[in-house]
Design a protein around this motif. Structure first.
Motif, PDB file in Angstrom:
ATOM      1  N   ASN A 210     -22.279  59.791   7.631  1.00  0.00           N
ATOM      2  CA  ASN A 210     -22.812  60.369   8.856  1.00  0.00           C
ATOM      3  C   ASN A 210     -24.231  60.829   8.558  1.00  0.00           C
ATOM      4  N   ARG A 211     -25.187  60.321   9.297  1.00  0.00           N
ATOM      5  CA  ARG A 211     -26.595  60.604   8.996  1.00  0.00           C
ATOM      6  C   ARG A 211     -26.904  62.109   9.015  1.00  0.00           C
ATOM      7  N   LEU A 212     -26.334  62.833   9.957  1.00  0.00           N
ATOM      8  CA  LEU A 212     -26.575  64.268  10.043  1.00  0.00           C
ATOM      9  C   LEU A 212     -26.040  64.984   8.797  1.00  0.00           C
ATOM     10  N   TYR A 213     -24.844  64.604   8.373  1.00  0.00           N
ATOM     11  CA  TYR A 213     -24.259  65.194   7.162  1.00  0.00           C
ATOM     12  C   TYR A 213     -25.073  64.817   5.922  1.00  0.00           C
TER      13      TYR A 213
ATOM     14  N   SER B  76     -27.771  63.403  22.891  1.00  0.00           N
ATOM     15  CA  SER B  76     -28.061  62.542  24.015  1.00  0.00           C
ATOM     16  C   SER B  76     -27.039  61.411  24.110  1.00  0.00           C
ATOM     17  N   LYS B  77     -26.546  60.978  22.968  1.00  0.00           N
ATOM     18  CA  LYS B  77     -25.524  59.940  22.925  1.00  0.00           C
ATOM     19  C   LYS B  77     -24.204  60.452  23.521  1.00  0.00           C
ATOM     20  N   GLU B  78     -23.872  61.710  23.255  1.00  0.00           N
ATOM     21  CA  GLU B  78     -22.656  62.311  23.791  1.00  0.00           C
ATOM     22  C   GLU B  78     -22.735  62.468  25.312  1.00  0.00           C
ATOM     23  N   LYS B  79     -23.932  62.780  25.828  1.00  0.00           N
ATOM     24  CA  LYS B  79     -24.100  62.956  27.268  1.00  0.00           C
ATOM     25  C   LYS B  79     -23.909  61.636  28.017  1.00  0.00           C
ATOM     26  N   LYS B  80     -24.270  60.527  27.388  1.00  0.00           N
ATOM     27  CA  LYS B  80     -24.112  59.216  28.015  1.00  0.00           C
ATOM     28  C   LYS B  80     -22.643  58.842  28.145  1.00  0.00           C
TER      29      LYS B  80
ATOM     30  N   GLU C  26     -32.141  63.759  14.612  1.00  0.00           N
ATOM     31  CA  GLU C  26     -30.787  63.212  14.598  1.00  0.00           C
ATOM     32  C   GLU C  26     -29.856  64.031  15.481  1.00  0.00           C
ATOM     33  N   LEU C  27     -30.011  65.344  15.463  1.00  0.00           N
ATOM     34  CA  LEU C  27     -29.192  66.198  16.305  1.00  0.00           C
ATOM     35  C   LEU C  27     -29.455  65.902  17.784  1.00  0.00           C
ATOM     36  N   ALA C  28     -30.715  65.751  18.142  1.00  0.00           N
ATOM     37  CA  ALA C  28     -31.072  65.413  19.527  1.00  0.00           C
ATOM     38  C   ALA C  28     -30.520  64.046  19.911  1.00  0.00           C
ATOM     39  N   TYR C  29     -30.583  63.103  18.997  1.00  0.00           N
ATOM     40  CA  TYR C  29     -30.059  61.761  19.263  1.00  0.00           C
ATOM     41  C   TYR C  29     -28.553  61.800  19.506  1.00  0.00           C
ATOM     42  N   GLN C  30     -27.834  62.506  18.657  1.00  0.00           N
ATOM     43  CA  GLN C  30     -26.381  62.578  18.801  1.00  0.00           C
ATOM     44  C   GLN C  30     -25.981  63.299  20.082  1.00  0.00           C
TER      45      GLN C  30
END
Length: 73
Positions: free
Chosen positions: A22-25, A68-72, A62-66
């Motif tokens: 996981n990139r964030l981890y 935004s991905k969850e909102k989609k 990465e946090l912002a990307y994840q």
């Protein structure tokens, strides 16, 4: 040092390879390992600060990307 890859190469010089799937981890673990290397006196302050800034930026992106991905979904 400008990219996450540069920080990975810096850590690799000390025999540290981080991959958790996981990139964030990965970024969070790299921050921990970077701090340990610096605290042990193996890394100069300027190199540490540059790498830490790269990791903070990548973590934020990465946090912002994840999120935004969850909102989609």
């Amino acid at each position: 040092m400008k990219r996450l890859y540069d920080v990975q190469q810096l850590l690799k010089r000390f025999g540290i390879i981080v991959y958790m799937g996981n990139r964030l981890y990965d970024i969070e673990m790299m921050q921990i390992e970077l701090s340990r290397v610096y605290q042990s006196g193996l890394l100069e302050k300027l190199d540490y600060l540059e790498a830490e800034m790269v990791l903070r930026r990548e973590h934020r992106l990465e946090l912002a990307y994840q999120q935004s991905k969850e909102k989609k979904d």
